[in-house]
Write an enzyme that holds these catalytic residues in place. Structure first.
Site, mmCIF file in Angstrom:
data_model
loop_
_atom_site.group_PDB
_atom_site.id
_atom_site.type_symbol
_atom_site.label_atom_id
_atom_site.label_comp_id
_atom_site.label_asym_id
_atom_site.label_seq_id
_atom_site.Cartn_x
_atom_site.Cartn_y
_atom_site.Cartn_z
ATOM 1 N N SER A 1 31.341 -13.003 56.429
ATOM 2 C CA SER A 1 31.005 -13.427 54.714
ATOM 3 C C SER A 1 29.997 -12.156 54.494
ATOM 4 O O SER A 1 30.400 -10.975 54.321
ATOM 5 C CB SER A 1 30.475 -14.727 54.525
ATOM 6 O OG SER A 1 30.265 -15.007 53.248
ATOM 7 N N GLN A 2 28.915 -12.543 53.996
ATOM 8 C CA GLN A 2 27.800 -11.310 53.858
ATOM 9 C C GLN A 2 27.385 -10.779 54.940
ATOM 10 O O GLN A 2 27.421 -9.377 54.838
ATOM 11 C CB GLN A 2 26.510 -12.038 53.249
ATOM 12 C CG GLN A 2 25.207 -11.083 53.313
ATOM 13 C CD GLN A 2 24.288 -11.730 52.817
ATOM 14 O OE1 GLN A 2 23.671 -11.672 51.631
ATOM 15 N NE2 GLN A 2 23.604 -12.630 54.051
ATOM 16 N N TYR B 1 25.395 -15.071 53.709
ATOM 17 C CA TYR B 1 24.665 -15.428 52.621
ATOM 18 C C TYR B 1 23.784 -16.536 52.772
ATOM 19 O O TYR B 1 24.367 -17.982 52.813
ATOM 20 C CB TYR B 1 25.352 -15.489 51.417
ATOM 21 C CG TYR B 1 24.639 -15.490 49.953
ATOM 22 C CD1 TYR B 1 24.418 -14.137 49.485
ATOM 23 C CD2 TYR B 1 24.731 -16.276 49.284
ATOM 24 C CE1 TYR B 1 23.712 -13.826 48.266
ATOM 25 C CE2 TYR B 1 23.825 -16.321 47.973
ATOM 26 C CZ TYR B 1 23.582 -15.061 47.756
ATOM 27 O OH TYR B 1 22.758 -14.841 46.415
ATOM 28 N N HIS C 1 36.904 -20.161 53.230
ATOM 29 C CA HIS C 1 36.181 -19.532 53.605
ATOM 30 C C HIS C 1 35.775 -19.500 55.178
ATOM 31 O O HIS C 1 35.018 -18.750 55.745
ATOM 32 C CB HIS C 1 34.782 -19.411 52.787
ATOM 33 C CG HIS C 1 33.800 -18.428 52.930
ATOM 34 N ND1 HIS C 1 34.508 -16.799 52.645
ATOM 35 C CD2 HIS C 1 32.581 -18.140 53.067
ATOM 36 C CE1 HIS C 1 33.704 -16.165 52.739
ATOM 37 N NE2 HIS C 1 32.331 -16.767 53.077
ATOM 38 N N ASP D 1 40.679 -18.475 50.724
ATOM 39 C CA ASP D 1 39.174 -18.323 50.585
ATOM 40 C C ASP D 1 39.270 -18.001 49.030
ATOM 41 O O ASP D 1 39.351 -17.211 48.515
ATOM 42 C CB ASP D 1 39.022 -17.148 51.571
ATOM 43 C CG ASP D 1 37.703 -16.824 51.725
ATOM 44 O OD1 ASP D 1 36.708 -17.493 50.780
ATOM 45 O OD2 ASP D 1 37.159 -16.121 52.329
#
Length: 322
Positions: A187-188, A92, A303, A273
């Site tokens: 992640s994203q 992101y 994360h 996370d």
């Protein structure tokens, strides 16, 4: 933060309460059909990036709406025959960055395409170069609520479509072996890879790390960290719209894409996370229907997840798959 989610033994059995929306498959079939009405027009322009062992190409292809999307394509400098293909999506706020930031997969003897994320690329890394020419109704700063009033206008409809088209563009290069295509990202990027795995039926594998965009009903009420918090802050202002927003998000929930994925998978989750709580990651992993799946768990990580340790795990896992 110490452990805050379910115990690991409960995570392994956890199932999301995210309800699959009516017409999910029809929505995505129509979306991709409309995208494919535009010529893919994938262009690979050689770039002198100052690298001796890797050849680099500046890529442009037509994504959602025929909009131009940028990417880098890297291959070993001595490559003459089709290679296993890795298509990567980024986290992101980031973009495709600079070519020398992406040496791992070409160095392992694979072709590698890393896709820019439209409208992003200004929060970290080396930047991006893909605009998002589509506007939206008022939204909270960030990308999570852009166009959230309806599935048809939601931002990630465009991004996930770009991801599918990125696979098609990468496979069009003569040095890519389409039959050995793996999608991955963190992640994203992990969330996009799950969506693409649910939309592209013939992948050799998917490797989402600490994936975002999964189990929206739980994620939006469990963490106050961004980007999920963007949704809560939007609803804090736009009172009474929770049901409509969750309906839109249901068309983009990684849980529903995971249930349609037909490739082997290697996930990772971190038990501390707070950005992508581990239960939301396990929600997608547990929904994945292919028998060949595994998840690496990092007990005391946030994360950042497994970082270089997870890269090593993916290198080992890919030996038998791509």
């Amino acid at each position: 933060m110490a452990l805050f989610d379910l115990p690991l033994e409960e995570l392994r059995d956890y199932r999301s309460e995210s309800a699959e929306p009516e017409g999910f498959d029809a929505f995505w079939s129509k979306t991709l059909q409309e995208a494919r009405e535009h010529d893919l027009n994938a262009r690979f322009e050689p770039v002198d990036a100052g690298l001796a062992t890797v050849d680099v190409y500046d890529v442009t292809f037509a994504g959602y709406g025929g909009h131009p999307v940028k990417a880098w394509f890297c291959v070993p400098a001595d490559a003459t025959e089709p290679l296993p293909l890795v298509v990567e999506f980024v986290g992101y706020g980031g973009g495709r960055g600079l070519p020398h930031e992406h040496l791992l997969w070409a160095s392992s003897g694979r072709a590698h395409l890393v896709m820019d994320t439209r409208g992003q690329g200004s929060a970290w890394g080396g930047g991006g170069g893909t605009p998002d020419p589509v506007g939206s109704a008022p939204a909270f700063p960030g990308f999570m609520t852009r166009g959230i009033e309806a599935p048809e206008s939601y931002y990630y409809r465009r991004v996930f479509t770009d991801g599918v088209r990125a696979v098609e563009a990468a496979r069009s290069h003569p040095l890519a072996d389409a039959s050995r295509t793996v999608v991955l990202g963190g992640s994203q990027g992990g969330g996009i890879s799950i969506a693409v795995a649910g939309l592209v039926p013939d992948l050799a594998g998917a490797a989402p790390d600490v994936p975002f965009l999964c189990d929206f009903p739980r994620a939006t009420t469990m963490t106050d960290r961004h980007p999920y918090r963007e949704i809560g802050l939007f609803l804090k202002t736009h009172r009474g719209r929770t049901a409509d927003v969750l309906r839109t998000l249901s068309y983009f929930d990684g849980v529903h894409f995971a249930a349609r994925a037909t490739a082997p998978a290697l996930f990772s989750a971190a038990l501390e996370d707070q950005v992508c709580p581990p239960s939301t990651v396990f929600a997608a992993f547990n929904a994945w229907t292919h028998d060949d799946k595994q998840i690496e768990v990092y007990d005391f990580n946030d994360h950042e997840g497994g970082g270089p340790y997870q890269e090593a795990a993916k290198l080992a896992w890919l030996r038998d798959r791509a």
